[in-house]
Design an enzyme around this catalytic site. Sequence first.
Site, PDB file in Angstrom:
ATOM      1  N   LYS A   1     -38.024  39.344  -4.913  1.00  0.00           N
ATOM      2  CA  LYS A   1     -36.722  38.792  -4.545  1.00  0.00           C
ATOM      3  C   LYS A   1     -35.989  39.708  -3.566  1.00  0.00           C
ATOM      4  CE  LYS A   1     -37.154  34.965  -6.862  1.00  0.00           C
ATOM      5  NZ  LYS A   1     -37.475  33.725  -6.148  1.00  0.00           N
TER       6      LYS A   1
ATOM      7  N   TYR B   1     -40.965  40.595 -10.123  1.00  0.00           N
ATOM      8  CA  TYR B   1     -39.963  39.587  -9.747  1.00  0.00           C
ATOM      9  C   TYR B   1     -38.880  40.208  -8.845  1.00  0.00           C
ATOM     10  CZ  TYR B   1     -36.998  35.445 -10.411  1.00  0.00           C
ATOM     11  OH  TYR B   1     -36.249  34.313 -10.214  1.00  0.00           O
TER      12      TYR B   1
ATOM     13  N   ASN C   1     -37.874  27.354  -1.809  1.00  0.00           N
ATOM     14  CA  ASN C   1     -37.342  27.563  -3.155  1.00  0.00           C
ATOM     15  C   ASN C   1     -38.430  27.709  -4.212  1.00  0.00           C
ATOM     16  OD1 ASN C   1     -35.182  27.084  -5.412  1.00  0.00           O
ATOM     17  ND2 ASN C   1     -36.716  25.474  -5.696  1.00  0.00           N
TER      18      ASN C   1
ATOM     19  N   ASP D   1     -48.986  22.737  -2.262  1.00  0.00           N
ATOM     20  CA  ASP D   1     -49.063  24.083  -2.832  1.00  0.00           C
ATOM     21  C   ASP D   1     -48.667  25.034  -1.698  1.00  0.00           C
ATOM     22  OD1 ASP D   1     -49.762  26.602  -3.672  1.00  0.00           O
ATOM     23  OD2 ASP D   1     -51.788  26.064  -4.324  1.00  0.00           O
ATOM     24  N   VAL D   2     -47.544  25.707  -1.854  1.00  0.00           N
ATOM     25  CA  VAL D   2     -47.020  26.533  -0.752  1.00  0.00           C
ATOM     26  C   VAL D   2     -47.936  27.700  -0.378  1.00  0.00           C
ATOM     27  CG1 VAL D   2     -44.585  25.942  -1.114  1.00  0.00           C
ATOM     28  CG2 VAL D   2     -45.566  27.930  -2.299  1.00  0.00           C
TER      29      VAL D   2
ATOM     30  N   ASP E   1     -43.541  19.664  -3.725  1.00  0.00           N
ATOM     31  CA  ASP E   1     -43.820  20.390  -4.975  1.00  0.00           C
ATOM     32  C   ASP E   1     -45.305  20.296  -5.265  1.00  0.00           C
ATOM     33  OD1 ASP E   1     -41.665  21.258  -7.446  1.00  0.00           O
ATOM     34  OD2 ASP E   1     -43.770  21.030  -8.032  1.00  0.00           O
TER      35      ASP E   1
ATOM     36  N   GLY F   1     -35.450  21.834 -11.621  1.00  0.00           N
ATOM     37  CA  GLY F   1     -34.474  22.926 -11.607  1.00  0.00           C
ATOM     38  C   GLY F   1     -33.614  23.029 -10.354  1.00  0.00           C
ATOM     39  N   ILE F   2     -33.531  24.239  -9.832  1.00  0.00           N
ATOM     40  CA  ILE F   2     -32.650  24.532  -8.699  1.00  0.00           C
ATOM     41  C   ILE F   2     -33.046  23.720  -7.462  1.00  0.00           C
ATOM     42  CG2 ILE F   2     -31.969  26.344  -7.063  1.00  0.00           C
ATOM     43  CD1 ILE F   2     -32.109  28.344  -9.360  1.00  0.00           C
TER      44      ILE F   2
HETATM   45  P1  NAI Z   1     -38.327  25.408 -11.960  1.00  0.00           P
HETATM   46  O1  NAI Z   1     -39.556  25.745 -12.699  1.00  0.00           O
HETATM   47  O2  NAI Z   1     -37.374  24.462 -12.609  1.00  0.00           O
HETATM   48  O3  NAI Z   1     -38.712  24.895 -10.498  1.00  0.00           O
HETATM   49  C1  NAI Z   1     -39.725  25.506  -9.744  1.00  0.00           C
HETATM   50  C2  NAI Z   1     -40.557  24.447  -9.059  1.00  0.00           C
HETATM   51  O4  NAI Z   1     -41.478  25.082  -8.169  1.00  0.00           O
HETATM   52  C3  NAI Z   1     -41.392  23.613 -10.035  1.00  0.00           C
HETATM   53  O5  NAI Z   1     -41.162  22.234  -9.874  1.00  0.00           O
HETATM   54  C4  NAI Z   1     -42.836  23.979  -9.684  1.00  0.00           C
HETATM   55  O6  NAI Z   1     -43.756  22.905  -9.852  1.00  0.00           O
HETATM   56  C5  NAI Z   1     -42.710  24.385  -8.231  1.00  0.00           C
HETATM   57  N1  NAI Z   1     -43.837  25.236  -7.804  1.00  0.00           N
HETATM   58  C6  NAI Z   1     -44.421  26.258  -8.463  1.00  0.00           C
HETATM   59  N2  NAI Z   1     -45.456  26.746  -7.768  1.00  0.00           N
HETATM   60  C7  NAI Z   1     -45.528  26.030  -6.620  1.00  0.00           C
HETATM   61  C8  NAI Z   1     -46.402  26.070  -5.495  1.00  0.00           C
HETATM   62  N3  NAI Z   1     -47.431  26.934  -5.424  1.00  0.00           N
HETATM   63  N4  NAI Z   1     -46.183  25.183  -4.485  1.00  0.00           N
HETATM   64  C9  NAI Z   1     -45.159  24.293  -4.548  1.00  0.00           C
HETATM   65  N5  NAI Z   1     -44.324  24.198  -5.605  1.00  0.00           N
HETATM   66  C10 NAI Z   1     -44.502  25.068  -6.619  1.00  0.00           C
HETATM   67  O7  NAI Z   1     -37.605  26.813 -11.702  1.00  0.00           O
HETATM   68  P2  NAI Z   1     -36.126  27.198 -11.196  1.00  0.00           P
HETATM   69  O8  NAI Z   1     -35.472  27.951 -12.282  1.00  0.00           O
HETATM   70  O9  NAI Z   1     -35.440  26.037 -10.623  1.00  0.00           O
HETATM   71  O10 NAI Z   1     -36.476  28.236 -10.045  1.00  0.00           O
HETATM   72  C11 NAI Z   1     -36.520  27.886  -8.682  1.00  0.00           C
HETATM   73  C12 NAI Z   1     -36.361  29.146  -7.847  1.00  0.00           C
HETATM   74  O11 NAI Z   1     -35.130  29.781  -8.163  1.00  0.00           O
HETATM   75  C13 NAI Z   1     -37.448  30.195  -8.070  1.00  0.00           C
HETATM   76  O12 NAI Z   1     -37.771  30.795  -6.831  1.00  0.00           O
HETATM   77  C14 NAI Z   1     -36.769  31.194  -8.994  1.00  0.00           C
HETATM   78  O13 NAI Z   1     -37.333  32.469  -8.891  1.00  0.00           O
HETATM   79  C15 NAI Z   1     -35.352  31.139  -8.466  1.00  0.00           C
HETATM   80  N6  NAI Z   1     -34.303  31.596  -9.375  1.00  0.00           N
HETATM   81  C16 NAI Z   1     -34.041  30.919 -10.543  1.00  0.00           C
HETATM   82  C17 NAI Z   1     -33.003  31.326 -11.355  1.00  0.00           C
HETATM   83  C18 NAI Z   1     -32.669  30.608 -12.617  1.00  0.00           C
HETATM   84  O14 NAI Z   1     -31.861  31.121 -13.390  1.00  0.00           O
HETATM   85  N7  NAI Z   1     -33.188  29.435 -12.868  1.00  0.00           N
HETATM   86  C19 NAI Z   1     -32.169  32.491 -11.019  1.00  0.00           C
HETATM   87  C20 NAI Z   1     -32.538  33.112  -9.774  1.00  0.00           C
HETATM   88  C21 NAI Z   1     -33.553  32.660  -8.986  1.00  0.00           C
END
Ligand code: NAI
Length: 294
Positions: free
Chosen positions: A160, A156, A89, A62-63, A36, A16-17
């Site tokens: 944030k 959430y 992130n 693991d963060v 990650d 993702g992001i």
């Molecule tokens: P995603 O699920 O695609 O990516 C999140 C990544 O974080 C995953 O690869 C996961 O394995 C990793 N992760 C989870 N727990 C972890 C841990 N304990 N230690 C290390 N890595 C860990 O999700 P996305 O959508 O890219 O979200 C990324 C960030 O952006 C998050 O903080 C989310 O809250 C924020 N966000 C996302 C939005 C969206 O529309 N996608 C909008 C606003 C904020």
Amino acid sequence: DNLKGKVAFITGAASGIGLGIAKACGRAGMKVVIADIRQKAIDEVLPFFKEKGWPVLGVQLDVTDREAYAKAADEVERIFGNIHVLINNAGVEAPMGPVWNNTFKDCDFIFGVSFMGVLNGIITIVPRILKHGEGGHVVSTASQSGLYVVPGAALYCAIKAGILGLMETLASDLRGTNVGASAFCPGPVVGNLSATSKEVRPDILQNDGPAAPPLQRKTEAPSGEAPDFSKLLMSAEEAGERVVRGIKRGDLYILTHTEFKESMQQKTDAILRAYPDQPMNPDFRKAFSFLTYN
Ligand code: NAI
């Protein structure tokens, strides 16, 4: 500021992001650390960077694990040298509310990863950036929901908004150094949060019973055709480019969707209206003169 050759440590970068930010950092000539919790996902994304010829390092982390965080930072320094840019992130999704139906295990899971994970990153890495003196930047992914309410997403939104306060204060505390700070507040972006959150939730934080029913929202009957939600999402690559541009400019707030501006205006107006209408005490201003805006 030239980011070429600098080291970027990005958490949650295997999807993702985070992955979008990693690609944008690679494009900017940075050495990229994909940190990650999911090793398999790291392995899947590394070839993209290698094919481009961009320096990349995958680190399983693991963060929420503070010891492992310090070890990961040591490893990165050994292989890539000093860390300059930290991108907090990694995050997980909370089950939707209402909040009184969330369990303490829900609270511990999401606060652990999405809030303490950010603090763990700052406390582990920022002293290292300040120590080497070559300059740097910290970005934490908050959300548009840190600025405005998403009904049924209290945990959430609280996290944030907390990240936003943390980054605003960090930016202020770093004033006078060559390290900057930004809060990234994206609107809807292509990502896999629902799926990855289920995948990474540890057994000890699994709920005993079934998930609470989501908040029943009153929705207006749509007039005309309902818009296709998937078409409203920004690509993770575009979001990543916004972050790199924000770092270069030293922006405190990095935003993505102008559509939320009106809601922000309404919230700001409501807060300003809530201040008591009474004369100001000049001594108060003097006593609190350190409370200046960034
Ligand atoms: P995603 O699920 O695609 O990516 C999140 C990544 O974080 C995953 O690869 C996961 O394995 C990793 N992760 C989870 N727990 C972890 C841990 N304990 N230690 C290390 N890595 C860990 O999700 P996305 O959508 O890219 O979200 C990324 C960030 O952006 C998050 O903080 C989310 O809250 C924020 N966000 C996302 C939005 C969206 O529309 N996608 C909008 C606003 C904020």
